[in-house]
Design a protein around this motif. Structure first.
Motif, PDB file in Angstrom:
ATOM      1  N   UNK A 195       1.028  -1.048   0.245  1.00 25.80           N
ATOM      2  CA  UNK A 195       0.050   0.014  -0.048  1.00 25.80           C
ATOM      3  C   UNK A 195       1.012   1.307  -0.141  1.00 25.80           C
ATOM      4  N   UNK A 196       0.404   2.454  -0.352  1.00 27.71           N
ATOM      5  CA  UNK A 196       0.821   3.634  -0.176  1.00 27.71           C
ATOM      6  C   UNK A 196      -0.115   4.785   0.297  1.00 27.71           C
ATOM      7  N   UNK A 197       0.675   5.559   0.912  1.00 34.22           N
ATOM      8  CA  UNK A 197      -0.140   6.806   1.179  1.00 34.22           C
ATOM      9  C   UNK A 197       0.526   8.010   1.278  1.00 34.22           C
ATOM     10  N   UNK A 198      -0.016   9.041   0.169  1.00 36.85           N
ATOM     11  CA  UNK A 198       0.529  10.431   0.149  1.00 36.85           C
ATOM     12  C   UNK A 198       0.042  11.383   1.203  1.00 36.85           C
ATOM     13  N   UNK A 199       1.020  12.326   1.477  1.00 35.98           N
ATOM     14  CA  UNK A 199      -0.053  13.645   2.300  1.00 35.98           C
ATOM     15  C   UNK A 199      -1.357  13.812   1.957  1.00 35.98           C
ATOM     16  N   UNK A 200      -2.190  13.803   3.062  1.00 36.84           N
ATOM     17  CA  UNK A 200      -3.461  14.264   2.788  1.00 36.84           C
ATOM     18  C   UNK A 200      -4.412  13.280   1.824  1.00 36.84           C
ATOM     19  N   UNK A 201      -3.973  11.908   1.705  1.00 37.72           N
ATOM     20  CA  UNK A 201      -4.605  11.221   1.001  1.00 37.72           C
ATOM     21  C   UNK A 201      -5.013   9.766   1.787  1.00 37.72           C
ATOM     22  N   UNK A 236      -4.984   5.744   2.406  1.00 38.88           N
ATOM     23  CA  UNK A 236      -3.924   4.617   2.045  1.00 38.88           C
ATOM     24  C   UNK A 236      -4.549   3.923   0.650  1.00 38.88           C
ATOM     25  N   UNK A 237      -3.782   3.715  -0.012  1.00 37.87           N
ATOM     26  CA  UNK A 237      -3.944   3.095  -1.687  1.00 37.87           C
ATOM     27  C   UNK A 237      -3.367   1.750  -1.714  1.00 37.87           C
ATOM     28  N   UNK A 238      -4.000   0.903  -2.109  1.00 37.49           N
ATOM     29  CA  UNK A 238      -3.364  -0.411  -2.487  1.00 37.49           C
ATOM     30  C   UNK A 238      -2.819  -0.329  -3.801  1.00 37.49           C
ATOM     31  N   UNK A 239      -1.615  -0.962  -3.885  1.00 38.96           N
ATOM     32  CA  UNK A 239      -0.799  -0.769  -4.820  1.00 38.96           C
ATOM     33  C   UNK A 239      -0.618  -2.284  -5.784  1.00 38.96           C
ATOM     34  N   UNK A 240      -0.281  -3.241  -5.103  1.00 40.79           N
ATOM     35  CA  UNK A 240      -0.203  -4.686  -5.414  1.00 40.79           C
ATOM     36  C   UNK A 240      -0.520  -5.826  -4.482  1.00 40.79           C
ATOM     37  N   UNK A 241      -0.797  -6.909  -4.771  1.00 39.30           N
ATOM     38  CA  UNK A 241      -1.276  -7.854  -4.094  1.00 39.30           C
ATOM     39  C   UNK A 241      -0.462  -9.329  -4.724  1.00 39.30           C
ATOM     40  N   UNK A 242      -0.403 -10.049  -3.662  1.00 43.55           N
ATOM     41  CA  UNK A 242       0.389 -11.524  -4.039  1.00 43.55           C
ATOM     42  C   UNK A 242      -0.179 -12.536  -3.042  1.00 43.55           C
ATOM     43  N   UNK A 243      -0.486 -13.651  -3.690  1.00 48.66           N
ATOM     44  CA  UNK A 243      -0.953 -14.827  -2.910  1.00 48.66           C
ATOM     45  C   UNK A 243      -0.663 -16.111  -3.492  1.00 48.66           C
ATOM     46  N   UNK A 297      -8.391  -5.327  -1.389  1.00 52.66           N
ATOM     47  CA  UNK A 297      -8.086  -4.068  -1.874  1.00 52.66           C
ATOM     48  C   UNK A 297      -7.944  -2.857  -0.816  1.00 52.66           C
ATOM     49  N   UNK A 298      -8.874  -3.297   0.051  1.00 44.72           N
ATOM     50  CA  UNK A 298      -9.057  -2.528   1.302  1.00 44.72           C
ATOM     51  C   UNK A 298      -8.180  -2.578   2.268  1.00 44.72           C
TER      52      UNK A 298
END
Length: 127
Positions: free
Chosen positions: A37-43, A45-52, A109-110
């Protein structure tokens, strides 16, 4: 419960590359759904990639598809995020996260789906 430690962040110019690592302890990655995940200032947290182990290949957010590659080294119990063609909008704190068991595709993705998180590593893309 996994303990996760990220590394590899830094300052890079637009168009450059970075590789993030996330070392896990306290369990075997095979039994977990892993995510970046990534989180930019004021935004949010956003899912970027997932593996299983349930997936034939990683799943990516549209914003990074074709530029980022997620991988896993079971022998080292570590996941990676290779980031190429970086853009200023990729600037954020990047976190790895884990959830036990196979993925729930409707929820994975959450950020709320994941129980364990690393401390994060800063990625700054700027000239």
């Amino acid at each position: 419960q996994l303990q996760l430690v990220e590394s590899g962040g830094g300052l890079v110019q637009p168009g450059g590359s970075l590789r993030l690592s996330c070392a896990a302890s306290g369990g075997t990655l095979d039994y977990y759904t892993m995510a970046w995940f990534r989180q930019a200032p004021g935004k949010e947290r956003e899912g970027v990639s997932f593996i299983s182990s349930s997936f034939s290949r990683p799943v990516y957010a549209d914003s990074v598809k074709g530029r980022f590659t997620m991988s896993r080294d079971n022998a080292k119990n570590t996941i990676y995020l290779q980031m190429n063609s970086l853009k200023p909008e990729d600037t954020a704190v990047y976190y790895c996260a884990s959830a036990p068991g196979p993925p729930d595709i409707t929820r994975m993705m959450s950020a709320n789906y994941y129980s364990d998180w690393g401390q994060g590593t800063q990625v700054t893309v700027s000239s």
